[in-house]
Design a protein around this motif. Structure first.
Motif, PDB file in Angstrom:
ATOM      1  N   VAL A 104      45.776  -9.295   3.754  1.00 46.84           N
ATOM      2  CA  VAL A 104      46.737  -9.294   4.864  1.00 46.84           C
ATOM      3  C   VAL A 104      46.965 -10.736   5.335  1.00 46.84           C
ATOM      4  CG1 VAL A 104      47.068  -8.604   7.272  1.00 46.84           C
ATOM      5  CG2 VAL A 104      46.275  -6.943   5.597  1.00 46.84           C
ATOM      6  N   THR A 127      51.730  -5.832   0.547  1.00 47.59           N
ATOM      7  CA  THR A 127      51.851  -6.108   1.992  1.00 47.59           C
ATOM      8  C   THR A 127      52.845  -7.239   2.240  1.00 47.59           C
ATOM      9  OG1 THR A 127      49.792  -7.307   1.733  1.00 47.59           O
ATOM     10  CG2 THR A 127      49.681  -5.302   2.961  1.00 47.59           C
ATOM     11  N   GLY A 174      54.513  -3.223   9.582  1.00 46.55           N
ATOM     12  CA  GLY A 174      53.942  -3.161   8.238  1.00 46.55           C
ATOM     13  C   GLY A 174      52.732  -2.265   8.104  1.00 46.55           C
ATOM     14  N   VAL A 217      50.588  -1.542   4.792  1.00 48.07           N
ATOM     15  CA  VAL A 217      49.249  -2.075   4.547  1.00 48.07           C
ATOM     16  C   VAL A 217      48.327  -0.946   4.110  1.00 48.07           C
ATOM     17  CG1 VAL A 217      47.237  -3.151   5.626  1.00 48.07           C
ATOM     18  CG2 VAL A 217      49.527  -3.999   6.135  1.00 48.07           C
ATOM     19  N   SER A 273      46.471  -0.743   0.583  1.00 44.86           N
ATOM     20  CA  SER A 273      45.013  -0.658   0.494  1.00 44.86           C
ATOM     21  C   SER A 273      44.597   0.515  -0.369  1.00 44.86           C
ATOM     22  CB  SER A 273      44.411  -0.497   1.883  1.00 44.86           C
ATOM     23  OG  SER A 273      44.903  -1.487   2.739  1.00 44.86           O
TER      24      SER A 273
END
Lengths: 259, 318
Positions: B97, B188, B222, B226, B230
């Motif tokens: 991130v 991301t 976002g 994210v 992940s």
């Protein structure tokens, strides 16, 4: 506290392109000033120099000075972030934060100031600013629902409430009604009328009737040709601009002969 | 223009439509058929092994599938897989991130583009190369770090260390973190770049600093991206085989001290044992593969649930 704005010899650039040239303009506190002019004449660019949003665009650069009660916004050591906290802005398209509730949208700016408020103070602030934006009655039962679920006109009033919640000195509006239907437009215009007793308001509009309805003074911007920088042609009392302007170009524009 | 000429283009269009709809329908059906074939194969073979199993499939701590009678259980595999993947996620997600934010919102363009390329390049390295690098480069260099961790956090039990070669679940986790970093970062980054300009400007105009813009507009927008990124990374970490098999010194036990060698994961166990396995051994390994398949399914389902819960607030409604 409403403040007066004095702009002296302002130029603004996008990279190598000069977008506006040599603008000198004075705005009284607690008044509404409208900027009119054809597309591309630099009125929006000029508006964005008044809260240092112009330099956010890559290549955006400003020369000259903008005085807010005699303090130069472009002076050395002035933090643009602080400028934007005292000069609020409402955009062309309503832009509430989609991930926040109505309640949190109103408080978005307040929470940036880092002051801790109690729950009841925050509730009061939300109610006061939503009432100020004539939105309270419509949303009081769904304050914790997303702001994006409102209609376009309601969203724009939410954005107004968000802008006023930080108690700015000046409110800038960049064509705030161009994405709204006539009824929502009327609601925003009524609000502008109520708010001018507390703020210095500058509004960019393409709608000349709107300029005539809401503003006390009107500034007409024009550009000599494509690729030329925009200039301020004249600024005067709104009645005078729309009945008996001093410049031929202004008369041509408001009578619909060009633009 | 005569009516016949105006009528002819739609008719060829209709033929094209039919061909295209047939193709896409076929592709959809093929996908379902392949999924069904995999599921049927795994289940059928797994059932044979689980029926013959004398141990408890879920709780037995050993893997003697070739013995007669076969005794095996997935407890150790489940622990090793979940532990190493969780370590990888904990390490990789914050870093990914951070890199994505740097590329999308902080770095000047001439720096952002090359960094983006390097990150994408990391994704192109084959996993056996990561495995070799991990075993030959990372393992000897981690002992120092592990001794330090043991000194200060050894009392937790989880971070105690006996000085054995660092071929442990922690090392696997670190290696997996590096391997899943690029996929999480690039997804991301794409999501962050799509933050509506209008929302960033709204935050700026309220007097937000760059970090506050990120916090108010970019990160909330976002969030679901994210999470999906992940989960993509987690999927890769759960199933990673070669790199784990190269680095881990497998031992069929649950060692709660993650720094010490030992442990095993589903994919690594299948890769290490498959060649020497007899018919029953293979079926037992397939049964463990089915569990990994279900685990990935559950993880993906959970991710979808999380995303769906935030849908009301997603940027799509704006």
């Amino acid at each position: 506290m409403a403040k007066r704005i004095d702009v002296n010899g302002l130029n603004a650039y996008y990279g190598g392109h000069k977008a506006i040239e040599d603008i000198t303009l004075h705005v009284e506190p607690r008044s509404v000033t409208a900027f009119i002019g054809p597309s591309g004449c630099g009125k929006s660019t000029f508006l964005r120099t008044l809260n240092r949003m112009h330099e956010v665009t890559p290549g955006g650069r400003v020369e000259g000075e903008v005085l807010l009660d005699n303090e130069n916004l472009y002076g050395p050591g002035v933090d643009p972030v602080q400028v934007r906290r005292t000069v609020g802005m409402v955009f062309q398209r309503p832009n509430p934060f989609p991930t926040m509730s109505i309640y949190d949208n109103v408080l978005a700016g307040v929470r940036l100031n880092g002051i801790r408020y109690s729950r009841s103070q925050l509730d009061d602030l939300v109610e006061k600013n939503l009432r100020g934006a004539n939105l309270w009655k419509e949303v009081k039962d769904r304050l914790h629902k997303p702001g994006a679920g409102l209609s376009g006109g309601q969203q724009q009033r939410l954005c107004l409430a968000r802008a006023t919640a930080v108690e700015p000195d000046v409110l800038l509006m960049d064509e705030p009604c161009s994405a709204l239907d006539p009824i929502s437009t009327l609601a925003i215009e009524d609000l502008i009328d109520q708010m001018k007793s507390r703020y210095t308001i500058v509004i960019v509009t393409h709608n000349m009737q709107q300029a005539a309805r809401v503003s006390e003074r009107t500034a007409f911007f024009n550009l000599a040709g494509v690729g030329q920088p925009g200039r301020l042609i004249e600024v005067d009392a709104t009645d005078k601009i729309f009945s008996n302007p001093s410049e031929k170009a202004t008369e041509d524009y408001i009578s619909g002969r060009f633009g | 223009m005569s009516p016949t000429t105006t009528a002819s283009p739609p008719s060829t269009g209709r033929t094209g439509d039919r061909i295209f709809s047939g193709l896409s329908k076929g592709a959809g059906i093929a996908l379902l058929a392949i999924m069904a074939a995999i599921a049927v194969f795994l289940t059928a073979r797994a059932v044979v092994a689980i029926r013959a199993n004398e141990g408890n499939f879920l709780t037995t701590f050993e893997w003697n599938a070739n013995a007669d009678p076969p005794v095996f259980g997935i407890a150790v595999l489940l622990f090793g897989t979940v532990a190493s993947s969780l370590i990888a996620m904990l390490l990789a997600v914050p870093v990914a991130v951070g890199i994505a934010l740097f590329i999308s919102h902080y770095a000047p363009r001439r720096l952002a583009t090359p960094i983006g390329y390097v990150v994408d390049l990391l994704a192109a390295v084959p996993s056996i190369i990561y495995g070799l690098w991990g075993a030959l480069f990372l393992v000897p260099r981690l002992t120092g770090l592990y001794e330090w961790l043991d000194q200060f956090f050894g009392w937790t039990g989880v971070l105690s260390y006996d000085g054995s070669p660092a071929r442990s679940l922690m090392t696997v986790g670190i290696l997996l973190a590096i391997m899943i970093l690029p996929i999480i970062t690039s997804v991301t980054r794409e999501v962050f770049l799509q933050t509506p300009k209008a929302n960033e400007e709204a935050a700026l105009a309220l007097g937000a600093t760059r970090w506050e813009v990120v916090r108010m507009a970019v990160l909330p927008f976002g969030r679901s991206g994210v999470i999906s990124a992940s989960m993509l990374g987690l999927g890769r970490a759960l199933g990673e085989t070669m790199a784990v098999a190269t680095v881990l010194s497998p031992a069929f036990l649950i060692n709660l001290s993650l720094l010490e060698s030992g442990g095993a994961t589903f994919a690594q166990n299948i890769a290490s044992q498959f060649k020497e396995a007899g018919s029953m051994g293979r079926d037992a390994l397939i049964a463990s593969g089915l569990v990994l398949f279900l685990l990935t399914l559950v993880v993906n389902g959970a991710a979808r649930l999380i995303i769906a819960r935030h849908k009301e607030y997603s940027g799509a409604a704006a």
